[in-house]
Design a protein around this motif. Structure first.
Motif, mmCIF file in Angstrom:
data_model
loop_
_atom_site.group_PDB
_atom_site.id
_atom_site.type_symbol
_atom_site.label_atom_id
_atom_site.label_comp_id
_atom_site.label_asym_id
_atom_site.label_seq_id
_atom_site.Cartn_x
_atom_site.Cartn_y
_atom_site.Cartn_z
ATOM 1 N N ARG A 496 23.561 20.469 -34.270
ATOM 2 C CA ARG A 496 22.227 21.073 -34.183
ATOM 3 C C ARG A 496 22.106 21.904 -32.919
ATOM 4 N NH1 ARG A 496 17.200 20.108 -36.433
ATOM 5 N NH2 ARG A 496 15.432 20.731 -35.136
ATOM 6 N N LYS A 497 21.296 22.971 -33.011
ATOM 7 C CA LYS A 497 20.933 23.790 -31.856
ATOM 8 C C LYS A 497 19.424 23.986 -31.861
ATOM 9 C CE LYS A 497 25.141 26.642 -31.524
ATOM 10 N NZ LYS A 497 25.661 28.027 -31.461
ATOM 11 N N GLY A 498 18.859 24.176 -30.649
ATOM 12 C CA GLY A 498 17.437 24.457 -30.594
ATOM 13 C C GLY A 498 16.854 24.287 -29.197
ATOM 14 N N TRP A 499 15.599 24.722 -29.059
ATOM 15 C CA TRP A 499 14.897 24.621 -27.772
ATOM 16 C C TRP A 499 14.253 23.238 -27.634
ATOM 17 C CZ3 TRP A 499 15.358 28.295 -24.142
ATOM 18 C CH2 TRP A 499 15.745 29.577 -24.549
ATOM 19 N N LEU A 500 14.425 22.637 -26.436
ATOM 20 C CA LEU A 500 13.758 21.384 -26.065
ATOM 21 C C LEU A 500 13.272 21.495 -24.622
ATOM 22 C CD1 LEU A 500 16.121 18.623 -27.562
ATOM 23 C CD2 LEU A 500 13.792 19.141 -28.297
ATOM 24 N N THR A 501 12.215 20.758 -24.346
ATOM 25 C CA THR A 501 11.685 20.728 -22.969
ATOM 26 C C THR A 501 12.092 19.414 -22.299
ATOM 27 O OG1 THR A 501 9.770 22.071 -23.598
ATOM 28 C CG2 THR A 501 9.602 20.791 -21.554
ATOM 29 N N ILE A 502 12.741 19.528 -21.108
ATOM 30 C CA ILE A 502 13.008 18.310 -20.318
ATOM 31 C C ILE A 502 11.698 17.970 -19.613
ATOM 32 C CG2 ILE A 502 14.390 17.274 -18.495
ATOM 33 C CD1 ILE A 502 16.635 19.149 -19.205
ATOM 34 N N ASN A 503 11.117 16.848 -19.994
ATOM 35 C CA ASN A 503 9.720 16.587 -19.684
ATOM 36 C C ASN A 503 9.512 15.801 -18.387
ATOM 37 O OD1 ASN A 503 7.123 17.117 -20.813
ATOM 38 N ND2 ASN A 503 6.872 14.912 -21.134
ATOM 39 N N ASN A 504 10.567 15.116 -17.897
ATOM 40 C CA ASN A 504 10.328 14.168 -16.786
ATOM 41 C C ASN A 504 10.990 14.608 -15.479
ATOM 42 O OD1 ASN A 504 12.845 13.756 -17.969
ATOM 43 N ND2 ASN A 504 12.984 11.654 -17.223
ATOM 44 N N ILE A 505 11.243 15.902 -15.328
ATOM 45 C CA ILE A 505 11.751 16.387 -14.046
ATOM 46 C C ILE A 505 10.564 16.535 -13.099
ATOM 47 C CG2 ILE A 505 12.923 18.282 -12.882
ATOM 48 C CD1 ILE A 505 14.490 18.777 -15.377
ATOM 49 N N GLY A 506 10.714 16.060 -11.847
ATOM 50 C CA GLY A 506 9.614 16.052 -10.871
ATOM 51 C C GLY A 506 9.126 17.438 -10.529
ATOM 52 N N ILE A 507 7.889 17.472 -10.078
ATOM 53 C CA ILE A 507 7.286 18.748 -9.699
ATOM 54 C C ILE A 507 8.066 19.387 -8.567
ATOM 55 C CG2 ILE A 507 5.193 19.825 -8.758
ATOM 56 C CD1 ILE A 507 3.579 17.700 -10.163
ATOM 57 N N LEU A 524 25.917 16.210 -25.674
ATOM 58 C CA LEU A 524 24.684 16.973 -25.747
ATOM 59 C C LEU A 524 24.666 17.914 -24.557
ATOM 60 C CD1 LEU A 524 21.863 17.414 -27.092
ATOM 61 C CD2 LEU A 524 20.979 15.688 -25.499
ATOM 62 N N SER A 525 24.671 19.232 -24.815
ATOM 63 C CA SER A 525 24.716 20.232 -23.737
ATOM 64 C C SER A 525 23.446 21.052 -23.780
ATOM 65 C CB SER A 525 25.931 21.161 -23.925
ATOM 66 O OG SER A 525 27.124 20.414 -24.039
ATOM 67 N N TRP A 526 23.097 21.578 -22.607
ATOM 68 C CA TRP A 526 21.980 22.517 -22.615
ATOM 69 C C TRP A 526 22.271 23.682 -21.682
ATOM 70 C CZ3 TRP A 526 21.372 17.416 -21.070
ATOM 71 C CH2 TRP A 526 21.064 17.150 -19.735
ATOM 72 N N PHE A 527 21.672 24.832 -22.062
ATOM 73 C CA PHE A 527 21.926 26.098 -21.388
ATOM 74 C C PHE A 527 20.610 26.714 -20.936
ATOM 75 C CE2 PHE A 527 25.354 25.257 -24.243
ATOM 76 C CZ PHE A 527 26.509 25.787 -23.670
ATOM 77 N N LYS A 528 20.746 27.709 -20.104
ATOM 78 C CA LYS A 528 19.567 28.379 -19.571
ATOM 79 C C LYS A 528 18.788 29.092 -20.687
ATOM 80 C CE LYS A 528 18.105 31.766 -16.087
ATOM 81 N NZ LYS A 528 18.556 32.700 -15.040
ATOM 82 N N ASP A 529 19.536 29.703 -21.617
ATOM 83 C CA ASP A 529 18.886 30.389 -22.737
ATOM 84 C C ASP A 529 19.822 30.343 -23.952
ATOM 85 O OD1 ASP A 529 20.835 32.457 -22.352
ATOM 86 O OD2 ASP A 529 19.533 33.351 -20.832
ATOM 87 N N ASP A 530 19.382 30.924 -25.049
ATOM 88 C CA ASP A 530 20.142 30.818 -26.296
ATOM 89 C C ASP A 530 21.353 31.742 -26.350
ATOM 90 O OD1 ASP A 530 18.786 33.178 -26.439
ATOM 91 O OD2 ASP A 530 17.740 32.750 -28.319
ATOM 92 N N LYS A 531 21.615 32.489 -25.273
ATOM 93 C CA LYS A 531 22.852 33.269 -25.218
ATOM 94 C C LYS A 531 24.051 32.407 -24.865
ATOM 95 C CE LYS A 531 20.445 37.548 -24.024
ATOM 96 N NZ LYS A 531 20.293 38.647 -23.015
#
Length: 779
Positions: A496-507, A524-531
């Motif tokens: 699967r691919k798609g956008w997710l928000t990492i919700n618990n990173i501190g301010i 599970l990997s994540w990138f700066k953008d979909d490129k």
């Protein structure tokens, strides 16, 4: 006596009808004729009998005329009748003619008053007739009687339409005077096919049966519902006269006396009555033949030209000549080879623009239908994963395996390859069917029998190709994904691919932020953008689980968390990673994808399904699934490429070679080549029909060539206002007040005639080279 100088034209049509009688339908020819149309009991049969001067037509109630009667009247010194279906037999007794019509009608239509479009041809020679060709059609009916078909009205109308819609047909519309002319079915049908009135002649019967004080003067003067060719009135014998055997000659004298003595008709008596109608029909029919003859001759010539080459070949044809049989056999085999190759290669002169055929159909089987059958084999991914699961577990036995077993991979691949036999057999069958159709199209049965034997042999050879693929699984193939990289760096199929928000990173560290996530079976990997150019992090899936996170009061996101069961950090110094989606559906979809990758919820109720209870096993299933997909991709590619080539070499080219080099020897080996070249009954019939048609067309054209059509003709009367008069403006009957013709019509201004005067005996007086038809309106 008719249109002098052209009196041979009507006999000419009869000669043409004789010449083309056996092939007329196959030639699609429509000879000039006059169709008699009218309702039941309108007096059609009486008009025809008055023409002949004899009682010869069947009589009775309901539909009496149940087959078209093509009646040819020929002026002759002797009097007799003859039927086309009784050639050579002359009927001098007209009662026998009536019985023969009834017998021939009953033969096709039975006794239930049904109708048939097959005509009866009757020719009557008599010194009392003018040359005419008329078609007596069934009377228009409204309601079926007895055991007649329920759609009898439509059957009759269709039959009438088949005749009157032809441009070569004049329409004699017969209407009784004691009915409302505006409702005349005969005139309505004529109006439908002849709106300009170029071919319609009106006949008004039963003038002597009108109510006292009424007359049809306005109609006969062509002022009420006018026709371009006008109306002619006649008086037929009554049923009492017919039952009393009243002589027709006496009836004709009574008819003449009726018009001479009637106050409404005596001023036009010379233009009324059966003799005048007969003369007018003779004149107008003769002119009609002359007008249509050039187009008819052109039609005959085009048909003769199209038939000439085939007829000339058949004229030189001797079915019993041994040399011809041998030559024909060689030519047929050569033509068969050429036709087959043209159909396969698509190089024929005639290209089908409606359907695929021959080589084009086989090409579609090669590149569309066969690949589709292969795709269907691997379409059930859930079933494949289940098979892989059981294969891995059965390979480990009682032990718990730490590594993905190679034997499970080979077992699955071999089973998948073996499944290709079904599509390959179906592929052979589809190509064989198309080749059989092509061979049938080329018409040679021996080749089809031998081809079916060839198909079985080729099927065995094709199956050998599949068995070869099963015999050795080549994991060193350059296109196999596991041979390209080290297994530690194995590139697994993306789940699967798609956008997710990492919700618990501190301010302080940037706060919640969206990233482009990629989930595989291992990480599970994540990138700066979909490129996917700048990777931020890659998280291994070992020992990971997920839990639900309650939605925040002010948040619109749907959140779940990933954590390590051994309490290790999953990302930097975070024990868990909260990931947020925009909808519940998206959340459920991500959880299902993680489940497939072996990341299970913290609590699963009664436990996960049997085949998903072990995350390590699930990752092994995913690994082998990727490997199987990769290897089967190679197999599919190979089979897709190899099968069309194999079929082309082993089957299509073999059939071509067999036809060109072996077929003739096989035919001679049968020892019955002479019998093979016997002319079939169908071919013999076709040959006879072609020669008959060719001879008939030549005879017809020769007959036309003997007639000069350069003589003067009578022009068609000038146009009249042929629009129907509205019922509200029609004169009303004194008794009923309804529109009709039984009334004392108010004076109507007369329309002056454009035609010349006629002599009392009905012949025209010419004042110039150009003749004119006397107008049917009193001067």
């Amino acid at each position: 006596m008719g249109n002098r100088g052209m009196e041979d034209l009507i006999p000419l049509v009869n000669r043409l009808r004789d010449a083309l009688s056996s092939v007329g339908e196959r030639c699609s020819l429509h000879l000039p004729q006059i169709a008699v149309v009218g309702g039941q009991s309108a007096g059609k049969s009486s008009v025809l009998e008055n023409f002949v001067g004899r009682d010869f037509l069947p009589r009775g109630s309901g539909i009496v005329t149940r087959r078209p009667l093509i009646l040819q009247l020929l002026s002759d010194n002797t009097e007799y009748g003859e039927f086309l279906h009784c050639q050579g037999k002359k009927f001098t007794d007209f009662d026998e003619i009536r019985k023969e019509i009834e017998t021939e009608t009953h033969r096709l239509t039975g006794s239930n008053k049904a109708i048939s479009p097959v005509p009866i041809h009757l020719r009557i020679h008599s010194p009392h007739v003018l040359n005419l060709t008329l078609v007596d059609l069934p009377g228009i009916t409204k309601v079926p009687v007895g055991d007649q078909p329920t759609d009898i009205e439509y059957q009759v109308r269709d039959m009438i339409m088949q005749y009157i819609c032809k441009e070569n047909c004049l329409i004699l519309a017969v209407t009784p005077a004691n009915t409302d002319l505006a409702n005349s079915d005969a005139l309505k049908l004529a109006k439908d096919v002849d709106p300009q009135g170029l071919r319609t002649i009106g006949v008004i019967t039963k003038l002597d049966l009108m109510d006292e004080g009424t007359n049809a003067r306005q109609i006969l003067e062509n002022k009420l519902l006018p026709l371009r060719r006008g109306y002619i009135g006649v008086v037929n014998r009554s049923q009492k006269d017919i039952d009393g055997k009243k002589d027709i000659k006496e009836a004709l004298r009574a008819e003449k006396e009726f018009f001479l003595s009637h106050p409404a008709y005596k001023h036009m008596s010379e233009k009324m009555g059966t003799p005048y109608l007969q003369r007018i029909l003779n004149q107008q029919f003769t002119n009609h033949i002359r007008d249509t003859l050039p187009a008819f001759r052109s039609h005959l010539q085009s048909q003769l030209l199209a038939l000439k080459k085939e007829a000339e070949d058949y004229m030189q044809f001797n079915p019993n000549d041994p040399a011809r049989r041998t030559k024909t056999l060689l030519q047929l085999v050569q033509r068969f080879a050429v036709d087959f190759e043209k159909l396969i290669e698509g190089s024929g002169d005639k290209v089908d623009t409606v359907n695929l055929s021959g080589g084009a159909k086989i090409n579609r089987i090669f590149h569309e239908r066969f690949p589709y059958e292969l795709i269907k084999i691997g379409s059930d991914e859930g079933k494949l994963r289940t098979e892989i699961n059981y294969a891995i577990r059965n390979t480990h036995g009682v032990r718990t395996g730490l590594f993905t077993p190679d034997t499970a991979f080979e077992a699955i691949v071999k089973k998948q390859i073996s499944r290709l036999k079904g599509p390959c057999v179906k592929f052979i069958d589809m190509v064989s069917q198309e080749l059989t159709t092509t061979l049938y199209h080329c018409i040679l049965m021996l080749c089809i029998v031998l081809f079916h034997e060839l198909t079985y042999v080729r099927t065995v050879q094709v199956m050998l190709l599949i068995d070869i693929q099963v015999a050795y699984i080549n994991t060193k193939h350059e296109d196999f994904v596991a041979s390209k990289v080290n297994k530690k760096k194995f590139i697994f199929k993306v789940i699967r691919k798609g956008w997710l928000t990492i919700n618990n990173i501190g301010i302080m560290k940037g706060g919640a932020k969206e990233y482009w996530f990629i989930l595989s079976a291992e990480n599970l990997s994540w990138f700066k953008d979909d490129k996917e150019k700048e990777k931020k992090y890659m998280l291994p899936l070992d020992n990971l689980k997920l839990r639900d996170v309650e939605k925040g009061f002010m948040s619109s996101k749907y959140v779940f968390a990933i954590f390590n069961t051994e309490l290790r950090n999953v990302y930097k110094d975070y024990k868990c990673l909260e990931l947020a989606c925009n909808s519940q559906e998206e959340l459920d979809s991500w959880k299902a994808s993680l489940l497939r990758a072996g990341v299970y919820p913290e609590k699963v109720g009664n436990g996960p399904p049997e085949n998903l209870s072990n995350p390590q096993l699930e990752r092994q299933v995913e690994t082998i699934s990727n490997l199987v997909d990769s290897y089967m991709g190679i197999i599919y590619k190979t089979v897709r490429d190899l099968m069309p080539k194999t079929m082309m070499h082993l089957m299509i080219n073999s059939v071509k070679e067999f036809i060109s080099s072996e077929l003739l020897a096989q035919l001679y080996a049968l020892g019955e080549c002479s019998a093979l070249m016997d002319e079939s009954p169908e071919q013999q019939q076709h040959r006879v029909e072609v020669l008959q048609k060719h001879a008939a067309l030549k005879e017809a054209l020769a007959a036309i060539g003997e007639i000069s059509t350069s003589t003067c003709t009578t022009p068609l009367p000038p146009p009249v206002d042929s629009s129907w008069i509205k019922p509200s403006s029609l004169p009303k009957t004194a008794a009923s007040g309804k529109p009709g013709i039984r009334s004392h019509a108010p004076p109507v201004p007369r329309v002056p005639s454009a035609g010349p005067k006629s002599s009392p005996n009905g012949s025209r007086q010419h004042t110039s080279q150009q003749n004119r038809t006397p107008a049917l309106v009193p001067r």
